[in-house]
Motif scaffolding. Structure first.
Motif, PDB file in Angstrom:
ATOM      1  N   ASN A  93       0.809  -1.217   0.000  1.00  0.00           N
ATOM      2  CA  ASN A  93       0.000   0.000   0.000  1.00  0.00           C
ATOM      3  C   ASN A  93       0.844   1.269   0.000  1.00  0.00           C
ATOM      4  N   HIS A  94       2.148   1.098  -0.145  1.00  0.00           N
ATOM      5  CA  HIS A  94       3.049   2.245  -0.187  1.00  0.00           C
ATOM      6  C   HIS A  94       4.027   2.066  -1.340  1.00  0.00           C
ATOM      7  N   PRO A 139       2.078   6.764   0.555  1.00  0.00           N
ATOM      8  CA  PRO A 139       0.896   5.940   0.277  1.00  0.00           C
ATOM      9  C   PRO A 139       0.636   5.913  -1.223  1.00  0.00           C
ATOM     10  N   ARG A 154      -3.810   2.974  -3.879  1.00  0.00           N
ATOM     11  CA  ARG A 154      -4.738   2.079  -3.220  1.00  0.00           C
ATOM     12  C   ARG A 154      -5.326   2.698  -1.954  1.00  0.00           C
ATOM     13  N   LEU A 155      -4.569   3.586  -1.325  1.00  0.00           N
ATOM     14  CA  LEU A 155      -5.046   4.231  -0.099  1.00  0.00           C
ATOM     15  C   LEU A 155      -5.765   5.548  -0.371  1.00  0.00           C
ATOM     16  N   GLN A 179      -9.476   6.031   0.735  1.00  0.00           N
ATOM     17  CA  GLN A 179      -9.661   6.239   2.173  1.00  0.00           C
ATOM     18  C   GLN A 179      -9.458   7.702   2.538  1.00  0.00           C
ATOM     19  N   THR A 227      -0.036  11.448  -1.878  1.00  0.00           N
ATOM     20  CA  THR A 227       0.026  10.042  -2.324  1.00  0.00           C
ATOM     21  C   THR A 227       0.698  10.019  -3.696  1.00  0.00           C
TER      22      THR A 227
END
Length: 655
Positions: free
Chosen positions: A214-215, A222, A225-226, A229, A297
């Protein structure tokens, strides 16, 4: 106590962090059972006192009760000290203190053995209490096997010695039973301790893989994918107020030229520097009250997605210019300074979209529009931007035509068994030789096919052709040859897909055992698809998780479904052996695959170093340009014939 994971290639910092975390968890586990144990010990001492009263010299009995309970209170005090001052001392100090205190408690118990009353009933009750106490010690030292052995020896060996000294059938039985009981408790503790350690190792490996999936490996930011959120959190923040926020697509210009002229390593250093400057900007903003905050991100190697909260359309230009300020200073590579510019696209909630997908798509479209002008330029999303996509419409029209005229071809990339060095099967891949534009990359038309639903007929064609052609090769004598076919989420949710698969198997007379469907982690986790996946299992079709490591890494689906194979994404394989992060991830995935008895396959193998590393880690299969690029059927046939009697890697020593 030192737990070392099996992944030898992790960095020293990661190794220290893992060992520290394991130490903390083991010590925490010991102290969690401390308070209940001391309470039980005090109750047991009272029960012993009542049992021995009037049957044992009063002074000796009282001395023992006082001494033992002082030790129990000391252990209780240590527990409260640990809870209050845990962070003041390292875990080794707390572990050593616990071990010494537990040893002292065990020693303080020993005198009661030599004070056994003569009355047989009293002795019987006393021995029950003793064996219950030893059980408590064995349970309370799970995670510390040596401490368990030490305390049991202290408590039971004197009893064994005393019983042998006393002699007689009763005492001999007690000695024999104590010996057996001590061995039993040591065995239980050893297995429990080993299970506890293994569980911790697997948990740490899962956490590492989950975090790094996820990073971004290069910048530690990030990844995309994050992003949903973060967007959902921003929506909740502004939902009840009058403020809004912006999703910004920040893309560096001319990175292709830098990679080509200075090398990809230079490009990576620049991306890392940009990420560091963006993080510094976000950190500075976080210290300012009532200022716009930045959530950074990364979506592609040269593109960052930034949530700016709050941000109004009026006055947004000045805020956005602060992003360009990070590029004011050149980036230095050795003695050379490199000056960069960026193109920025901006979409506002809820004016330009009220979901992550809509905001991201519109910000990306605005960024592409800004790139046409070059330099440090930003564009706000406008509806007219989407009207500037005639090429995409033309491509969609050509896709319909290609399906109608059967223009697609299926190519096959060999899957090589690393244990035997022979070709075990192939992955069927779609190719589109456009009559005007030549071969169009799947990267350009597959996403459009997904979006328009054309992936359903295209997928059906690939499936039928792959089964038919593989059956031909089997009839030529390659009887065990398998074929893997990618299946998208759109296909799986199509109500007729199971019938499509069955029809392809029947028409080609192809045995379902030799067909493997590759499904992404995201698709597997969709509850709507669960029934379809179970149907595949009933048919005997193999299931592989495609691009493993880049999706959700909870791993619960590996238990729920009969997964046959994990395909490690080429983005991890590509950086081996140069990247410790990639080495760590691949090592962890392969270890998990072995633990769960699932086959593993590495994609994108291009060098002998990568091949040797994968062999050393027990990878089952590989595919990649090191052995062969995807081939049309006639060339693949020739490849099979060439390697019919010799291993594919006869020139490479197999581990």
């Amino acid at each position: 106590m030192d737990i070392v994971t099996e992944r030898k290639q992790i960095s020293e910092d990661e190794r220290l962090s893992i060992n520290k975390q394991v130490k903390e968890e083991l010590v925490e586990h010991l102290y969690q059972g401390c308070l209940p144990g001391t309470i039980t010990g005090i109750v047991a001492s009272v029960a012993i006192y009542l049992d021995y009263y009037n049957y044992t010299p009063y002074l000796l009995l009282n001395s023992w009760v006082v001494t033992f309970n002082l030790m129990m209170l000391s252990l209780t005090g240590l527990f409260f000290l640990y809870k209050k001052f845990k962070s003041k001392f390292n875990m080794e100090v707390w572990e050593r203190s616990y071990s010494l205190m537990m040893t002292g408690c065990a020693l303080s118990w020993v005198p009661i053995i030599y004070l056994l009353p003569q009355d047989i009933s009293r002795q019987y009750l006393a021995l029950i209490a003793l064996f219950l106490a030893t059980t408590g010690y064995a349970t309370g030292t799970i995670g510390q096997f040596k401490l368990c052995v030490a305390t049991l020896i202290i408590m039971l060996v004197p009893l064994i010695a005393w019983s042998l000294y006393k002699g007689g059938i009763f005492y001999n039985i007690i000695a024999a039973y104590s010996t057996i009981y001590m061995s039993f408790l040591c065995g239980i503790n050893h297995r429990s301790t080993q299970w506890f350690k293994d569980s911790l190792k697997l948990k740490l490996e899962n956490n590492l893989v989950s975090y790094q999936a996820n990073h971004d490996l290069l910048t530690d930011l990030p990844n995309q994918r994050l992003l949903p959120q973060f967007v959902e959190s921003a929506i909740k923040t502004v939902h009840d107020g009058s403020k809004t926020f912006a999703l910004v697509c920040f893309s560096l210009n001319r990175m292709e030229m830098i990679n080509d002229s200075l090398g990809h390593q230079a490009g990576d250093l620049i991306i890392q520097s940009v990420a560091n400057r963006l993080n510094a900007l976000a950190l500075h903003a976080s210290h300012l009250i009532h200022e716009t905050q930045f959530t950074i991100t990364i979506s592609r190697k040269d593109t960052f997605n930034i949530i700016m909260l709050p941000l109004e359309t009026e006055g947004a230009e000045n805020k956005l210019k602060t992003l360009f300020s990070i590029l004011d200073e050149p980036f230095y590579l050795a003695d050379r300074g490199v000056k960069l510019t960026a193109s920025v696209g901006v979409s506002f909630y809820s004016k330009d979209g009220d979901t992550t997908d809509a905001l991201l798509a519109n910000a990306d479209a605005a960024m592409l529009n800004a790139k046409q002008f070059g330099g440090n330029r930003f564009e706000f999303y406008r509806a007219e931007i989407n009207a500037q996509l005639p090429k995409q419409l033309a491509l969609e029209s050509d896709l319909h035509e290609a399906i109608k005229l059967n223009q697609f071809q299926v190519y096959y990339q060999p899957l090589v068994d690393l244990k035997t060095g022979r070709i075990a099967g192939s992955e069927a891949l779609i190719r589109w030789p456009h009559p005007v534009h030549g071969f169009i990359s799947p990267i350009n038309f597959i996403p459009l096919a997904e979006e328009t639903g054309l992936i359903v007929p295209i997928g059906a064609f690939i499936l039928q052709e792959a089964c038919r052609q593989t059956r031909v090769w089997q009839q030529m004598g390659f009887t065990g040859l398998k074929v893997a076919v990618n299946v998208s989420g759109k296909q799986l949710t199509n109500s007729n897909f199971i019938n499509t698969v069955k029809e392809a198997l029947v028409v080609s007379e192809f045995d379902a055992r030799y067909l493997e469907l590759e499904i992404t982690e995201t698709a597997i986790l969709d509850e709507k698809i669960t029934r379809i996946i179970n149907e595949f299992t009933k048919l005997g079709i193999g299931l592989a998780v495609d691009d493993f490591g880049t999706g959700y890494s909870g791993l619960s689906y590996l238990k729920r479904f009969s997964i046959d194979k994990l395909k490690i994404d080429q983005s991890f394989v590509r950086d081996i052996p140069g990247s410790n992060d990639s080495i760590s991830i691949v090592s962890a995935i392969l270890a998990m695959a072995r633990e769960m008895n699932v086959k593993s396959l590495a994609e994108g193998v291009e060098t002998e170093e990568q091949l040797r590393f994968l062999q050393s880690k027990g990878c089952d299969y590989i595919q990649g340009y090191y052995f062969s690029k995807p081939l049309e059927a006639s060339y693949f046939t020739q490849l099979l014939l060439n390697y019919q009697n010799i291993p594919a890697f006869s020139n490479v020593e197999l581990v």
